[in-house]
Design an enzyme around this catalytic site. Structure first.
Site, PDB file in Angstrom:
ATOM      1  CG  ASN A 214      -2.143  -0.684   0.911  1.00 59.65           C
ATOM      2  OD1 ASN A 214      -2.278  -1.294  -0.247  1.00 59.65           O
ATOM      3  ND2 ASN A 214      -2.957  -0.880   1.874  1.00 59.65           N
ATOM      4  CB  CYS A 266      -6.468   0.755   2.337  1.00 58.39           C
ATOM      5  SG  CYS A 266      -7.440  -0.846   2.707  1.00 58.39           S
TER       6      CYS A 266
HETATM    7  N1  NAD Z   1     -11.536  -2.474   2.502  1.00 53.79           N
HETATM    8  C1  NAD Z   1     -10.338  -2.554   1.685  1.00 53.79           C
HETATM    9  O1  NAD Z   1     -10.432  -2.510   0.488  1.00 53.79           O
HETATM   10  C2  NAD Z   1      -9.212  -3.405   2.480  1.00 53.79           C
HETATM   11  C3  NAD Z   1      -8.408  -4.295   1.461  1.00 53.79           C
HETATM   12  C4  NAD Z   1      -7.556  -4.992   2.034  1.00 53.79           C
HETATM   13  C5  NAD Z   1      -7.392  -4.811   3.493  1.00 53.79           C
HETATM   14  N2  NAD Z   1      -8.069  -4.351   4.515  1.00 53.79           N
HETATM   15  C6  NAD Z   1      -7.976  -4.322   5.911  1.00 53.79           C
HETATM   16  O2  NAD Z   1      -8.979  -5.343   6.279  1.00 53.79           O
HETATM   17  C7  NAD Z   1      -9.429  -4.880   7.515  1.00 53.79           C
HETATM   18  C8  NAD Z   1     -10.969  -4.789   7.305  1.00 53.79           C
HETATM   19  O3  NAD Z   1     -11.226  -3.707   6.436  1.00 53.79           O
HETATM   20  P1  NAD Z   1     -12.783  -3.410   6.014  1.00 53.79           P
HETATM   21  O4  NAD Z   1     -12.741  -2.344   5.066  1.00 53.79           O
HETATM   22  O5  NAD Z   1     -13.329  -4.716   5.706  1.00 53.79           O
HETATM   23  O6  NAD Z   1     -13.421  -2.873   7.391  1.00 53.79           O
HETATM   24  P2  NAD Z   1     -14.882  -2.399   7.828  1.00 53.79           P
HETATM   25  O7  NAD Z   1     -14.920  -1.289   8.525  1.00 53.79           O
HETATM   26  O8  NAD Z   1     -15.701  -2.549   6.540  1.00 53.79           O
HETATM   27  O9  NAD Z   1     -15.351  -3.914   8.691  1.00 53.79           O
HETATM   28  C9  NAD Z   1     -15.183  -4.017   9.622  1.00 53.79           C
HETATM   29  C10 NAD Z   1     -15.904  -4.910  10.461  1.00 53.79           C
HETATM   30  O10 NAD Z   1     -15.486  -5.482  11.788  1.00 53.79           O
HETATM   31  C11 NAD Z   1     -16.890  -5.726  12.665  1.00 53.79           C
HETATM   32  N3  NAD Z   1     -16.262  -5.741  13.945  1.00 53.79           N
HETATM   33  C12 NAD Z   1     -15.492  -4.849  14.871  1.00 53.79           C
HETATM   34  N4  NAD Z   1     -15.036  -5.577  15.840  1.00 53.79           N
HETATM   35  C13 NAD Z   1     -15.394  -6.808  15.848  1.00 53.79           C
HETATM   36  C14 NAD Z   1     -15.590  -7.931  16.674  1.00 53.79           C
HETATM   37  N5  NAD Z   1     -14.921  -8.064  17.887  1.00 53.79           N
HETATM   38  N6  NAD Z   1     -16.096  -9.101  15.993  1.00 53.79           N
HETATM   39  C15 NAD Z   1     -16.595  -9.117  14.969  1.00 53.79           C
HETATM   40  N7  NAD Z   1     -16.948  -8.315  14.161  1.00 53.79           N
HETATM   41  C16 NAD Z   1     -16.262  -6.943  14.663  1.00 53.79           C
HETATM   42  C17 NAD Z   1     -17.444  -4.232  12.427  1.00 53.79           C
HETATM   43  O11 NAD Z   1     -18.688  -4.028  13.073  1.00 53.79           O
HETATM   44  C18 NAD Z   1     -17.377  -4.054  11.051  1.00 53.79           C
HETATM   45  O12 NAD Z   1     -18.473  -4.514  10.306  1.00 53.79           O
HETATM   46  C19 NAD Z   1      -8.796  -3.440   7.698  1.00 53.79           C
HETATM   47  O13 NAD Z   1      -7.560  -4.155   8.582  1.00 53.79           O
HETATM   48  C20 NAD Z   1      -8.288  -3.042   6.483  1.00 53.79           C
HETATM   49  O14 NAD Z   1      -7.201  -2.312   6.666  1.00 53.79           O
HETATM   50  C21 NAD Z   1      -9.109  -3.534   3.771  1.00 53.79           C
END
Ligand code: NAD
Length: 466
Positions: A214, A266
């Site tokens: 990234n 990200c």
């Molecule tokens: N969005 C992207 O394009 C992308 C791509 C690669 C990596 N990532 C990484 O992946 C991770 C998730 O990103 P995202 O965009 O999916 O996040 P998001 O915010 O869309 O979703 C996260 C989810 O986790 C849930 N959550 C929080 N605490 C929890 C718990 N204790 N138990 C169960 N669920 C819980 C939240 O309610 C939410 O629905 C991050 O670290 C991000 O950097 C994201």
């Protein structure tokens, strides 16, 4: 195989749907009850092309379930995937509270061997933290159960997440136990048939690989934006420069588009978090600081150009804004450049009439009570009563608009293009004035105005807008 995914956001839902699609039995756990209720009612809470079909098909087949029941989740999957958010905390470091909470839940409920797979983007050393948290929860319960922790960073892109997951460029597995490598190889086999995409390494290197990817992509964007600003001042066209350098295979054409800055969930947070990790380890990451600085400044460029066009006075002006999500094919508004533009316009006393093909609901949620914001049903509708037009996201439907209509509808026929979508000569032929990014010196583009290049993003805006 049986797997449980904690977190039903962009990464968790796509991972769950794609893993179910290949025949696995997946349970998705989230603490957000409303989200789980919507998913169980057949609604998909985010926009991601193709995701709703995948979810519907696999729910129907009984391979994909959604629950808030943590104990059920821990009991279900051999693989316990952590896909929760890692947002920035106050100083920009990755906030690991959600990751640690999941680790703790796993430790509290697990009774058999589990492989804990960390898919969230996390700083180096987090796997150790996850291990310690699970071990301490088990100790508290007085039980001894074996488990492994693996780093398996996710590289999907929002807007193309399903195809990225189904046909990944690489699958990174960071592990300290060969047994887990083989189990993960089996899990990923359906996505790995064409050629071997699995790359195994130690856990710390896998954790750093995600940040490195990234940070490299963000660096490419900020580099091109820096060059675009220089091009404006010296009378060169960054679009020609882009083609000129992209033809060098060592550079390539990907990810060298100049524009109104990068956003999303990200790049901004990961560049910042990597810099903080480096600082904690005793290293000042000057390049990363500059990448962020250039990007923050770039996010103000379209506003600065509009402000300069109106000699610093935007009171009573209305700007039509096309594109609000941080990039096309998503409804994600996190750190979107459109937010910087709209907030600057409101602060300067201007109004916004905005349209986005998918992000309207999300924008309504973020700005529920802004009187200077009118959300429209179509791109055309934004032009009614607007002075000028600004383009902030390169959705396909904005690429070839009815320029004649734009010319007639705007009070002041000027287009500020934050994504360099148009041929300047064409706009000129319709009588539209055109401001783009980094397109100095070519007929039809008025790029030399609006420069506030000496300003650092941390400085206050010196314009009348502040
Ligand atoms: N969005 C992207 O394009 C992308 C791509 C690669 C990596 N990532 C990484 O992946 C991770 C998730 O990103 P995202 O965009 O999916 O996040 P998001 O915010 O869309 O979703 C996260 C989810 O986790 C849930 N959550 C929080 N605490 C929890 C718990 N204790 N138990 C169960 N669920 C819980 C939240 O309610 C939410 O629905 C991050 O670290 C991000 O950097 C994201």
């Amino acid at each position: 195989m049986q797997m449980t995914i904690f977190g039903s956001g962009y990464v968790g839902l796509v991972t769950g749907a794609c893993m179910a699609e290949t025949g696995n039995h997946v349970v998705c756990v989230d603490i957000d009850r409303k989200k789980i209720d919507r998913l169980n009612a057949g609604e998909v809470p985010i926009y991601e092309p193709g995701l709703d079909d995948y979810i519907a098909r696999n729910r129907e087949a009984g391979r994909l379930e959604f629950t808030t029941d943590v104990a059920k989740g821990v009991a279900h999957g051999l693989f316990q995937v952590i896909a929760v958010g890692t947002p920035p905390d106050e100083d920009g470091s990755a906030d690991l509270q959600y990751v640690v909470a999941v680790a703790n839940s796993i430790g509290q409920h697990m009774n058999d061997y589990r492989i804990v797979v960390d898919k969230s983007t996390v700083p180096v050393g987090t796997a150790d933290k996850v291990k310690e948290t699970i071990a301490s929860a088990l100790k508290k319960r007085g039980v001894a159960v074996e488990f492994d922790v693996v780093s398996n960073p996710e590289f999907l892109k929002e807007g193309a997440a399903i195809s990225d997951f189904m046909k990944p460029d690489r699958i990174i597995i960071g592990t300290d136990n060969p047994r887990t490598t083989e189990l993960l190889r089996a899990l990923y086999e359906p996505f790995n048939r064409n050629h071997d995409r699995l790359i195994t390494m130690d856990i710390r290197s896998a954790e750093l690989t995600k940040y490195a990817a990234n940070a490299m992509l963000a660096t490419k964007i900020s580099f091109m934006n820096e060059l675009a600003n220089i091009a404006e001042l010296v009378g060169a066209d960054i679009e020609k420069v882009r083609i000129g350098i992209g033809s060098d295979p060592r550079i390539g054409y990907h990810f060298i588009y100049p524009g109104a800055g990068y956003g999303g969930s990200c790049f901004p947070k990961d560049v910042r978090a990597l810099g903080k990790s480096a600082a904690r380890a005793g290293y000042t990451a000057q390049l990363l600081d500059a990448v962020e600085e250039v990007n923050n400044r770039q996010k103000h460029r379209v506003f600065e150009k509009i402000l300069a066009h109106y000699q610093g006075n935007l009171k009573g002006k209305t700007v039509a804004v096309w594109g609000l999500s941080f990039k096309p094919k998503t409804d994600d508004m996190r750190e979107a450049s459109s937010r910087v533009l709209m907030e600057s316009l409101w602060a300067a006393g201007a109004r916004v009439r905005a349209y986005d093909p998918e992000a309207i609901e999300e924008v309504r949620r973020i700005y529920p009570d802004v009187t200077g914001l009118e959300l429209c049903q179509s791109a055309k509708e934004t032009l009614t009563g607007a002075d000028v037009l600004a383009i902030m996201t390169e959705w396909q439907e904005f690429r070839s608009p009815d320029f004649q209509y734009i010319k007639q509808a705007l009070k002041d026929p000027v287009v500020f293009d934050g994504r360099n979508l148009y041929d300047p000569g064409l706009l000129q032929s319709f009588g539209l004035r055109y401001f783009a990014i980094g397109r100095g010196g070519i007929p039809g583009v008025e790029d030399k105005s609006g420069g506030n290049y000496g300003r650092r993003s941390s400085d206050k805006l010196t314009s009348k807008a502040s």
